[in-house]
Design a protein around this motif. Structure first.
Motif: not given
Length: 105
Positions: A26-27, A34-35, A61-62, A72-74
């Motif tokens: 993910a960039s 997404a957020y 958390a994101a 990636d986690g975000a």
């Protein structure tokens, strides 16, 4: 199939699809898009007075993951938060009239 099962099945499918792993790294732009989508859905749920606390925690958390550079986690957390927000919206709309069927007659 009971009415409760019919309402729960689409919710379960939505959550399962949103948690599917991504095929590429993910960039920051992916995360931010997404957020933004998750935040918009969360605000819609809040406007319906049905915002889940898990959505708020997952959005936080994101943001934390994104701020630390873990895109990636975000991205995964943002997609999960969006799915949770959409599920809460689905719950609010489906239960808006469903309670009438549960009244003792």
């Amino acid at each position: 199939m009971s009415p409760a099962t019919k309402r729960t099945l689409p919710l379960a499918m939505l959550l399962a699809l949103s948690l599917a792993p991504s095929a590429h790294a993910a960039s920051e732009a992916d995360y931010k898009a997404a957020y933004a989508a998750a935040e918009a859905a969360s605000k819609e749920a809040a406007g319906m007075r049905n915002q889940w606390t898990t959505t708020v925690a997952t959005l936080a958390a994101a943001k934390k993951a994104g701020d630390s550079g873990d895109f990636d986690g975000a991205l995964a957390a943002a997609k999960e938060a969006e799915a949770l927000a959409k599920a809460s919206i689905f719950q609010a709309t489906s239960e808006k009239e469903a309670w009438k069927a549960m009244q003792i007659r």
